[in-house]
Each structure stands twice: as C-alpha cells, then as structure tokens.
Design a protein around this motif. Structure first.
Motif, PDB file in Angstrom:
ATOM      1  N   TYR A 163       0.834  -1.205   0.000  1.00  0.00           N
ATOM      2  CA  TYR A 163       0.000   0.000   0.000  1.00  0.00           C
ATOM      3  C   TYR A 163       0.865   1.250   0.000  1.00  0.00           C
ATOM      4  O   TYR A 163       1.946   1.266   0.599  1.00  0.00           O
ATOM      5  N   THR A 164       0.393   2.287  -0.672  1.00  0.00           N
ATOM      6  CA  THR A 164       0.933   3.641  -0.518  1.00  0.00           C
ATOM      7  C   THR A 164      -0.219   4.645  -0.542  1.00  0.00           C
ATOM      8  O   THR A 164      -1.271   4.403  -1.123  1.00  0.00           O
ATOM      9  N   ARG A 165       0.051   5.779   0.083  1.00  0.00           N
ATOM     10  CA  ARG A 165      -0.900   6.896   0.059  1.00  0.00           C
ATOM     11  C   ARG A 165      -0.324   7.950  -0.887  1.00  0.00           C
ATOM     12  O   ARG A 165       0.826   8.368  -0.730  1.00  0.00           O
ATOM     13  N   LEU A 166      -1.119   8.367  -1.866  1.00  0.00           N
ATOM     14  CA  LEU A 166      -0.697   9.330  -2.883  1.00  0.00           C
ATOM     15  C   LEU A 166      -1.300  10.692  -2.548  1.00  0.00           C
ATOM     16  O   LEU A 166      -2.512  10.887  -2.614  1.00  0.00           O
ATOM     17  N   ILE A 167      -0.425  11.614  -2.173  1.00  0.00           N
ATOM     18  CA  ILE A 167      -0.868  12.922  -1.681  1.00  0.00           C
ATOM     19  C   ILE A 167      -0.726  13.951  -2.801  1.00  0.00           C
ATOM     20  O   ILE A 167       0.375  14.184  -3.300  1.00  0.00           O
ATOM     21  N   PRO A 168      -1.820  14.580  -3.200  1.00  0.00           N
ATOM     22  CA  PRO A 168      -1.746  15.556  -4.290  1.00  0.00           C
ATOM     23  C   PRO A 168      -1.014  16.830  -3.860  1.00  0.00           C
ATOM     24  O   PRO A 168      -0.876  17.101  -2.664  1.00  0.00           O
ATOM     25  N   PRO A 169      -0.548  17.604  -4.839  1.00  0.00           N
ATOM     26  CA  PRO A 169       0.130  18.865  -4.493  1.00  0.00           C
ATOM     27  C   PRO A 169      -0.795  19.803  -3.730  1.00  0.00           C
ATOM     28  O   PRO A 169      -2.006  19.776  -3.896  1.00  0.00           O
ATOM     29  N   GLY A 170      -0.187  20.617  -2.872  1.00  0.00           N
ATOM     30  CA  GLY A 170      -0.926  21.638  -2.153  1.00  0.00           C
ATOM     31  C   GLY A 170      -1.592  21.172  -0.873  1.00  0.00           C
ATOM     32  O   GLY A 170      -2.249  21.958  -0.202  1.00  0.00           O
ATOM     33  N   ILE A 171      -1.435  19.907  -0.517  1.00  0.00           N
ATOM     34  CA  ILE A 171      -2.094  19.385   0.678  1.00  0.00           C
ATOM     35  C   ILE A 171      -1.186  19.499   1.900  1.00  0.00           C
ATOM     36  O   ILE A 171      -1.560  20.060   2.917  1.00  0.00           O
ATOM     37  N   VAL A 172       0.019  18.961   1.800  1.00  0.00           N
ATOM     38  CA  VAL A 172       0.909  18.880   2.964  1.00  0.00           C
ATOM     39  C   VAL A 172       1.669  20.165   3.206  1.00  0.00           C
ATOM     40  O   VAL A 172       1.799  20.622   4.328  1.00  0.00           O
ATOM     41  N   HIS A 173       2.174  20.769   2.167  1.00  0.00           N
ATOM     42  CA  HIS A 173       3.077  21.918   2.318  1.00  0.00           C
ATOM     43  C   HIS A 173       2.425  23.227   1.879  1.00  0.00           C
ATOM     44  O   HIS A 173       3.076  24.090   1.311  1.00  0.00           O
ATOM     45  N   LYS A 174       1.162  23.377   2.147  1.00  0.00           N
ATOM     46  CA  LYS A 174       0.406  24.551   1.721  1.00  0.00           C
ATOM     47  C   LYS A 174       1.095  25.837   2.181  1.00  0.00           C
ATOM     48  O   LYS A 174       1.462  25.985   3.335  1.00  0.00           O
ATOM     49  N   GLY A 175       1.320  26.746   1.226  1.00  0.00           N
ATOM     50  CA  GLY A 175       1.925  28.035   1.545  1.00  0.00           C
ATOM     51  C   GLY A 175       3.438  28.023   1.602  1.00  0.00           C
ATOM     52  O   GLY A 175       4.048  29.047   1.887  1.00  0.00           O
ATOM     53  N   SER A 176       4.080  26.877   1.302  1.00  0.00           N
ATOM     54  CA  SER A 176       5.542  26.828   1.338  1.00  0.00           C
ATOM     55  C   SER A 176       6.090  26.627  -0.073  1.00  0.00           C
ATOM     56  O   SER A 176       5.342  26.441  -1.030  1.00  0.00           O
ATOM     57  N   LEU A 177       7.395  26.620  -0.172  1.00  0.00           N
ATOM     58  CA  LEU A 177       8.036  26.381  -1.461  1.00  0.00           C
ATOM     59  C   LEU A 177       7.742  24.980  -1.988  1.00  0.00           C
ATOM     60  O   LEU A 177       7.882  24.721  -3.175  1.00  0.00           O
ATOM     61  N   LEU A 178       7.348  24.095  -1.110  1.00  0.00           N
ATOM     62  CA  LEU A 178       7.072  22.707  -1.496  1.00  0.00           C
ATOM     63  C   LEU A 178       5.613  22.490  -1.901  1.00  0.00           C
ATOM     64  O   LEU A 178       5.209  21.373  -2.188  1.00  0.00           O
ATOM     65  N   GLU A 179       4.840  23.569  -1.942  1.00  0.00           N
ATOM     66  CA  GLU A 179       3.400  23.443  -2.193  1.00  0.00           C
ATOM     67  C   GLU A 179       3.105  22.766  -3.532  1.00  0.00           C
ATOM     68  O   GLU A 179       2.122  22.052  -3.662  1.00  0.00           O
ATOM     69  N   ASN A 180       3.938  22.966  -4.534  1.00  0.00           N
ATOM     70  CA  ASN A 180       3.680  22.404  -5.858  1.00  0.00           C
ATOM     71  C   ASN A 180       4.340  21.052  -6.053  1.00  0.00           C
ATOM     72  O   ASN A 180       4.757  20.713  -7.156  1.00  0.00           O
ATOM     73  N   GLN A 181       4.415  20.272  -4.986  1.00  0.00           N
ATOM     74  CA  GLN A 181       4.945  18.922  -5.063  1.00  0.00           C
ATOM     75  C   GLN A 181       3.896  17.947  -4.560  1.00  0.00           C
ATOM     76  O   GLN A 181       3.172  18.236  -3.619  1.00  0.00           O
ATOM     77  N   ALA A 182       3.851  16.806  -5.199  1.00  0.00           N
ATOM     78  CA  ALA A 182       3.035  15.710  -4.688  1.00  0.00           C
ATOM     79  C   ALA A 182       3.884  14.947  -3.682  1.00  0.00           C
ATOM     80  O   ALA A 182       5.072  15.224  -3.517  1.00  0.00           O
ATOM     81  N   ALA A 183       3.284  13.978  -3.018  1.00  0.00           N
ATOM     82  CA  ALA A 183       4.033  13.160  -2.066  1.00  0.00           C
ATOM     83  C   ALA A 183       3.497  11.734  -2.104  1.00  0.00           C
ATOM     84  O   ALA A 183       2.340  11.504  -2.443  1.00  0.00           O
ATOM     85  N   ILE A 184       4.376  10.825  -1.776  1.00  0.00           N
ATOM     86  CA  ILE A 184       3.997   9.430  -1.592  1.00  0.00           C
ATOM     87  C   ILE A 184       4.341   9.087  -0.156  1.00  0.00           C
ATOM     88  O   ILE A 184       5.452   9.362   0.304  1.00  0.00           O
ATOM     89  N   GLY A 185       3.387   8.533   0.556  1.00  0.00           N
ATOM     90  CA  GLY A 185       3.630   8.221   1.951  1.00  0.00           C
ATOM     91  C   GLY A 185       2.982   6.921   2.375  1.00  0.00           C
ATOM     92  O   GLY A 185       2.310   6.254   1.594  1.00  0.00           O
ATOM     93  N   ARG A 186       3.204   6.578   3.644  1.00  0.00           N
ATOM     94  CA  ARG A 186       2.655   5.366   4.245  1.00  0.00           C
ATOM     95  C   ARG A 186       2.989   4.138   3.384  1.00  0.00           C
ATOM     96  O   ARG A 186       2.155   3.275   3.144  1.00  0.00           O
ATOM     97  N   VAL A 187       4.217   4.094   2.885  1.00  0.00           N
ATOM     98  CA  VAL A 187       4.671   2.976   2.045  1.00  0.00           C
ATOM     99  C   VAL A 187       4.820   1.750   2.939  1.00  0.00           C
ATOM    100  O   VAL A 187       5.605   1.760   3.884  1.00  0.00           O
ATOM    101  N   VAL A 188       4.064   0.696   2.627  1.00  0.00           N
ATOM    102  CA  VAL A 188       4.062  -0.468   3.514  1.00  0.00           C
ATOM    103  C   VAL A 188       3.817  -1.751   2.719  1.00  0.00           C
ATOM    104  O   VAL A 188       3.025  -1.769   1.783  1.00  0.00           O
ATOM    105  N   ILE A 189       4.542  -2.782   3.129  1.00  0.00           N
ATOM    106  CA  ILE A 189       4.339  -4.128   2.585  1.00  0.00           C
ATOM    107  C   ILE A 189       4.109  -5.049   3.776  1.00  0.00           C
ATOM    108  O   ILE A 189       4.855  -5.008   4.758  1.00  0.00           O
ATOM    109  N   SER A 190       3.058  -5.858   3.683  1.00  0.00           N
ATOM    110  CA  SER A 190       2.735  -6.747   4.794  1.00  0.00           C
ATOM    111  C   SER A 190       3.881  -7.715   5.041  1.00  0.00           C
ATOM    112  O   SER A 190       4.654  -8.037   4.140  1.00  0.00           O
ATOM    113  N   GLU A 191       3.956  -8.173   6.260  1.00  0.00           N
ATOM    114  CA  GLU A 191       5.015  -9.110   6.635  1.00  0.00           C
ATOM    115  C   GLU A 191       4.980 -10.362   5.747  1.00  0.00           C
ATOM    116  O   GLU A 191       6.018 -10.863   5.323  1.00  0.00           O
ATOM    117  N   GLN A 192       3.787 -10.839   5.417  1.00  0.00           N
ATOM    118  CA  GLN A 192       3.637 -12.047   4.618  1.00  0.00           C
ATOM    119  C   GLN A 192       4.109 -11.852   3.170  1.00  0.00           C
ATOM    120  O   GLN A 192       4.457 -12.819   2.500  1.00  0.00           O
TER     121      GLN A 192
END
Length: 157
Positions: free
Chosen positions: A60-89
C-alpha cells in the motif's frame, strides 16, 4: 496473482479501509514500535494504491496531491507518496520496486511532471535512489527513526 488498484478515499469499501488502517498500524505502530496517530486527516484528500492478493491488501501507498501537505511553502507544488508499507507475509518478493513505480506512475498520471517528495527512513536511501529520488535534507528523527527527505524531479531524471 496481484490485483493493483488506485482509489480515492470515497471509493474505498469499508473492508478496504479497515485493511489499510490495520496494515499501517501493524507495521508502523506495532512492528516499528512507534506510537503515533496514524489518522491525520489527510487520507480523505488522497488516492490509495493497493496490491490485493486473495482479498487481502498486501502492499500500500498513500498518494498525496500537491498543495495538501506543504500549503503556503516552497514545497506546495509537489506531490508526495507516503505510508509505504508491505505486509510481513508479502516481504521478500521484490514488491517494493513495483509498488513504488506504480505509485510514481499513478501520481504522474494525475499530475504529469510534478516533483514527488517522500520522507524516507534513512536506511532505505539507496532503495529510493534506484528509483530516481535524490536526498534533499539532512537526517532528522521522526518517531525516533532516522529519516531523510527525498525528491523525484521529472526535470532532472
């Protein structure tokens, strides 16, 4: 066989949402021993990429669109990928690269040529580097785990 899906929050079934949250808590909170609040009010604004095998989410990964995490900063126009996880199995099957490549492709399908930022555990720097991510920060501690910020810039790849 793996069924890959990318869904908006409101497209997730209750079962999928439960499995996502359980997987994230099992790995990040329990396995990595990092008590933190996983529910950060971002999931509703994100898309969610899942690998499903035998009706179970195994990666699983969470795909974060631009302007969500870094609103108002120089990073505002970047997307992000987070919560990258693979089950133990599912570990040891080289799913990590496919998971990340599918995540990158899904971000760029929605917002072509936008830089993608990740907050990576420092020991995974080479893994993400092979996917084109470049380190853009010094090490910092997040939940007592060394992390670095990395950027995948389509202009420089």
């Amino acid at each position: 066989m793996i069924n890959w899906q990318v869904l908006a929050f409101n497209q997730l079934s209750l079962e999928q949402l439960y499995q996502i949250l359980k997987l994230r808590i099992d790995i990040f909170v329990v396995e990595q021993n990092c008590p933190y609040s996983d529910l950060d009010n971002l999931d509703q604004q994100c898309r969610h990429l899942m690998a499903i095998e035998n009706d179970q989410i195994t990666a699983y990964t969470r795909l974060i669109p631009p302007g969500i995490v870094h609103k108002g900063s120089l990073l505002e126009n970047q997307a992000a990928i987070g919560r990258v996880v693979i089950s133990e199995q599912a570990r040891g099957r080289k799913l990590g690269y496919e998971l990340m490549q599918r995540s990158i492709d899904a971000v760029w399908e929605e917002t072509p040529n936008i830089p993608i930022k990740i907050g990576a555990q420092q020991h995974l720097e080479n893994f993400y580097g092979k996917l084109g991510f470049k380190t853009i920060s010094d090490m910092y501690l997040e939940d007592d785990i060394p992390h670095i910020d990395m950027l995948l810039d389509p202009e420089n790849n």
